[in-house]
Motif scaffolding. Structure first.
Motif, PDB file in Angstrom:
ATOM      1  N   GLY A   1       1.533  -2.259 -14.760  1.00 24.98           N
ATOM      2  CA  GLY A   1       1.850  -1.313 -15.827  1.00 24.98           C
ATOM      3  C   GLY A   1       0.681  -0.383 -16.072  1.00 24.98           C
ATOM      4  O   GLY A   1      -0.196  -0.210 -15.203  1.00 24.98           O
ATOM      5  N   ALA A   2       0.624   0.198 -17.249  1.00 26.32           N
ATOM      6  CA  ALA A   2      -0.403   1.187 -17.586  1.00 26.32           C
ATOM      7  C   ALA A   2      -1.820   0.638 -17.462  1.00 26.32           C
ATOM      8  O   ALA A   2      -2.751   1.372 -17.157  1.00 26.32           O
ATOM      9  CB  ALA A   2      -0.179   1.729 -18.998  1.00 26.32           C
ATOM     10  N   THR A   3      -2.002  -0.656 -17.688  1.00 25.08           N
ATOM     11  CA  THR A   3      -3.347  -1.235 -17.622  1.00 25.08           C
ATOM     12  C   THR A   3      -3.760  -1.666 -16.221  1.00 25.08           C
ATOM     13  O   THR A   3      -4.870  -2.159 -16.029  1.00 25.08           O
ATOM     14  CB  THR A   3      -3.472  -2.436 -18.585  1.00 25.08           C
ATOM     15  N   THR A   4      -2.888  -1.489 -15.227  1.00 24.08           N
ATOM     16  CA  THR A   4      -3.249  -1.799 -13.843  1.00 24.08           C
ATOM     17  C   THR A   4      -4.382  -0.867 -13.425  1.00 24.08           C
ATOM     18  O   THR A   4      -4.292   0.345 -13.608  1.00 24.08           O
ATOM     19  CB  THR A   4      -2.033  -1.623 -12.912  1.00 24.08           C
ATOM     20  N   THR A   5      -5.453  -1.436 -12.876  1.00 20.45           N
ATOM     21  CA  THR A   5      -6.622  -0.619 -12.547  1.00 20.45           C
ATOM     22  C   THR A   5      -6.782  -0.334 -11.061  1.00 20.45           C
ATOM     23  O   THR A   5      -7.401   0.663 -10.693  1.00 20.45           O
ATOM     24  CB  THR A   5      -7.923  -1.274 -13.056  1.00 20.45           C
ATOM     25  N   ALA A   6      -6.250  -1.220 -10.213  1.00 24.93           N
ATOM     26  CA  ALA A   6      -6.498  -1.059  -8.778  1.00 24.93           C
ATOM     27  C   ALA A   6      -5.430  -1.780  -7.964  1.00 24.93           C
ATOM     28  O   ALA A   6      -4.723  -2.649  -8.482  1.00 24.93           O
ATOM     29  CB  ALA A   6      -7.877  -1.618  -8.411  1.00 24.93           C
ATOM     30  N   TYR A   7      -5.344  -1.416  -6.699  1.00 26.56           N
ATOM     31  CA  TYR A   7      -4.472  -2.121  -5.768  1.00 26.56           C
ATOM     32  C   TYR A   7      -4.880  -3.587  -5.690  1.00 26.56           C
ATOM     33  O   TYR A   7      -6.062  -3.925  -5.680  1.00 26.56           O
ATOM     34  CB  TYR A   7      -4.559  -1.487  -4.375  1.00 26.56           C
ATOM     35  N   SER A   8      -3.892  -4.455  -5.610  1.00 26.86           N
ATOM     36  CA  SER A   8      -4.106  -5.873  -5.381  1.00 26.86           C
ATOM     37  C   SER A   8      -2.987  -6.369  -4.475  1.00 26.86           C
ATOM     38  O   SER A   8      -1.854  -5.900  -4.579  1.00 26.86           O
ATOM     39  CB  SER A   8      -4.077  -6.641  -6.702  1.00 26.86           C
TER      40      SER A   8
ATOM     41  N   VAL B   1      -2.837   4.717  -9.655  1.00 27.03           N
ATOM     42  CA  VAL B   1      -2.416   6.031 -10.138  1.00 27.03           C
ATOM     43  C   VAL B   1      -1.154   5.885 -10.978  1.00 27.03           C
ATOM     44  O   VAL B   1      -1.140   6.229 -12.152  1.00 27.03           O
ATOM     45  CB  VAL B   1      -2.183   7.010  -8.966  1.00 27.03           C
ATOM     46  N   VAL B   2      -0.089   5.393 -10.362  1.00 28.71           N
ATOM     47  CA  VAL B   2       1.214   5.295 -11.030  1.00 28.71           C
ATOM     48  C   VAL B   2       1.899   3.996 -10.601  1.00 28.71           C
ATOM     49  O   VAL B   2       1.872   3.633  -9.435  1.00 28.71           O
ATOM     50  CB  VAL B   2       2.121   6.491 -10.656  1.00 28.71           C
ATOM     51  N   VAL B   3       2.540   3.339 -11.575  1.00 25.03           N
ATOM     52  CA  VAL B   3       3.380   2.183 -11.294  1.00 25.03           C
ATOM     53  C   VAL B   3       4.833   2.648 -11.354  1.00 25.03           C
ATOM     54  O   VAL B   3       5.242   3.328 -12.297  1.00 25.03           O
ATOM     55  CB  VAL B   3       3.153   1.054 -12.320  1.00 25.03           C
ATOM     56  N   LEU B   4       5.601   2.283 -10.335  1.00 26.40           N
ATOM     57  CA  LEU B   4       7.027   2.605 -10.286  1.00 26.40           C
ATOM     58  C   LEU B   4       7.821   1.323 -10.474  1.00 26.40           C
ATOM     59  O   LEU B   4       7.655   0.372  -9.706  1.00 26.40           O
ATOM     60  CB  LEU B   4       7.398   3.234  -8.942  1.00 26.40           C
ATOM     61  N   ALA B   5       8.659   1.279 -11.486  1.00 27.66           N
ATOM     62  CA  ALA B   5       9.551   0.138 -11.722  1.00 27.66           C
ATOM     63  C   ALA B   5      10.921   0.517 -11.190  1.00 27.66           C
ATOM     64  O   ALA B   5      11.494   1.527 -11.601  1.00 27.66           O
ATOM     65  CB  ALA B   5       9.617  -0.187 -13.207  1.00 27.66           C
ATOM     66  N   PHE B   6      11.461  -0.284 -10.281  1.00 31.68           N
ATOM     67  CA  PHE B   6      12.748   0.024  -9.670  1.00 31.68           C
ATOM     68  C   PHE B   6      13.921  -0.363 -10.560  1.00 31.68           C
ATOM     69  O   PHE B   6      15.056   0.008 -10.272  1.00 31.68           O
ATOM     70  CB  PHE B   6      12.886  -0.677  -8.312  1.00 31.68           C
ATOM     71  N   GLY B   7      13.673  -1.127 -11.616  1.00 33.42           N
ATOM     72  CA  GLY B   7      14.758  -1.528 -12.511  1.00 33.42           C
ATOM     73  C   GLY B   7      15.537  -2.731 -12.000  1.00 33.42           C
ATOM     74  O   GLY B   7      16.578  -3.080 -12.530  1.00 33.42           O
TER      75      GLY B   7
ATOM     76  N   THR C   1      12.314  -7.884  -0.086  1.00 35.64           N
ATOM     77  CA  THR C   1      12.850  -7.498  -1.388  1.00 35.64           C
ATOM     78  C   THR C   1      11.707  -6.949  -2.228  1.00 35.64           C
ATOM     79  O   THR C   1      10.649  -7.579  -2.340  1.00 35.64           O
ATOM     80  CB  THR C   1      13.498  -8.701  -2.103  1.00 35.64           C
ATOM     81  N   ALA C   2      11.911  -5.777  -2.833  1.00 34.44           N
ATOM     82  CA  ALA C   2      10.898  -5.150  -3.680  1.00 34.44           C
ATOM     83  C   ALA C   2      11.487  -4.849  -5.050  1.00 34.44           C
ATOM     84  O   ALA C   2      12.660  -4.510  -5.177  1.00 34.44           O
ATOM     85  CB  ALA C   2      10.387  -3.871  -3.038  1.00 34.44           C
ATOM     86  N   ASN C   3      10.630  -4.970  -6.073  1.00 29.47           N
ATOM     87  CA  ASN C   3      11.040  -4.718  -7.451  1.00 29.47           C
ATOM     88  C   ASN C   3      10.295  -3.529  -8.046  1.00 29.47           C
ATOM     89  O   ASN C   3      10.675  -3.008  -9.087  1.00 29.47           O
ATOM     90  CB  ASN C   3      10.797  -5.983  -8.288  1.00 29.47           C
ATOM     91  N   GLY C   4       9.219  -3.097  -7.391  1.00 30.18           N
ATOM     92  CA  GLY C   4       8.432  -1.975  -7.887  1.00 30.18           C
ATOM     93  C   GLY C   4       7.363  -1.582  -6.885  1.00 30.18           C
ATOM     94  O   GLY C   4       7.264  -2.172  -5.798  1.00 30.18           O
ATOM     95  N   ALA C   5       6.580  -0.585  -7.262  1.00 25.79           N
ATOM     96  CA  ALA C   5       5.559  -0.071  -6.349  1.00 25.79           C
ATOM     97  C   ALA C   5       4.350   0.425  -7.129  1.00 25.79           C
ATOM     98  O   ALA C   5       4.430   0.704  -8.326  1.00 25.79           O
ATOM     99  CB  ALA C   5       6.130   1.071  -5.509  1.00 25.79           C
ATOM    100  N   LEU C   6       3.245   0.539  -6.422  1.00 25.54           N
ATOM    101  CA  LEU C   6       2.025   1.098  -6.981  1.00 25.54           C
ATOM    102  C   LEU C   6       1.535   2.197  -6.058  1.00 25.54           C
ATOM    103  O   LEU C   6       1.379   1.978  -4.849  1.00 25.54           O
ATOM    104  CB  LEU C   6       0.929   0.023  -7.109  1.00 25.54           C
ATOM    105  N   ILE C   7       1.311   3.374  -6.611  1.00 27.52           N
ATOM    106  CA  ILE C   7       0.632   4.444  -5.883  1.00 27.52           C
ATOM    107  C   ILE C   7      -0.839   4.327  -6.262  1.00 27.52           C
ATOM    108  O   ILE C   7      -1.189   4.241  -7.447  1.00 27.52           O
ATOM    109  CB  ILE C   7       1.183   5.835  -6.255  1.00 27.52           C
ATOM    110  N   TYR C   8      -1.703   4.293  -5.244  1.00 28.51           N
ATOM    111  CA  TYR C   8      -3.128   4.155  -5.499  1.00 28.51           C
ATOM    112  C   TYR C   8      -3.924   4.992  -4.514  1.00 28.51           C
ATOM    113  O   TYR C   8      -3.433   5.389  -3.478  1.00 28.51           O
ATOM    114  CB  TYR C   8      -3.564   2.681  -5.451  1.00 28.51           C
TER     115      TYR C   8
END
Length: 146
Positions: free
Chosen positions: A40-47, A113-119, A94-101
């Motif tokens: 979410g918004a507090t994610t700081t880096a790729y993991s 940069v941005v977290v994408l929630a697929f819903g 199977t994916a539930n979301g993504a992180l652009i970093y």
């Protein structure tokens, strides 16, 4: 655990420090995550924690894929960046979301940069898994400043 759509706080801070260059200089990736991830918004880096793994085959590699063809545009008073769609062929995961970093080899690296929630979960079974970015200038760009 949950994935919440958000522009990451670290991105906002690093943007004001001049540490992002979508038009060249930095490389941006998109990594896919399972529903067990907490992003979410507090994610700081790729993991790699709770990142997608292949149920068969080798379509997905840790770290995701490079985002290509970044295009920075200004429309009226809104600036946005768009990328080419990205696909994993012969995918079985199977994916539930993504992180652009960002990863550019300099400090700081791997900045979220941005977290994408697929819903919900999206599954590919020996098929093609595609992230389709919204059309530039349509008002629903993933990264926009207005």
């Amino acid at each position: 655990m949950a994935i919440s759509q958000a522009v990451c706080n670290v991105f906002k801070q690093e943007l004001l420090k001049g540490n992002h260059d979508f038009d060249g200089g930095a490389t941006y990736y998109i990594a896919l995550y399972t529903s067990s991830a907490s992003l979410g918004a507090t994610t700081t880096a790729y993991s790699s924690s709770n990142e997608v793994t292949n149920s068969s085959g080798a379509a997905y590699s840790a770290g995701g894929k490079v985002l290509t063809s970044p295009t920075v545009t200004l429309s009226g008073t809104t600036a946005f960046v768009d990328f080419a769609d990205v696909s994993w062929t012969s995918a079985s995961f199977t994916a539930n979301g993504a992180l652009i970093y960002r990863q550019d080899g300099g400090a700081p690296t791997d900045d979220a940069v941005v977290v994408l929630a697929f819903g919900g979960d999206f599954t590919a079974s020996n098929g093609t898994f595609t992230i389709q970015f919204p059309a530039a200038g349509g008002g629903s760009e993933i990264i926009r400043l207005g």
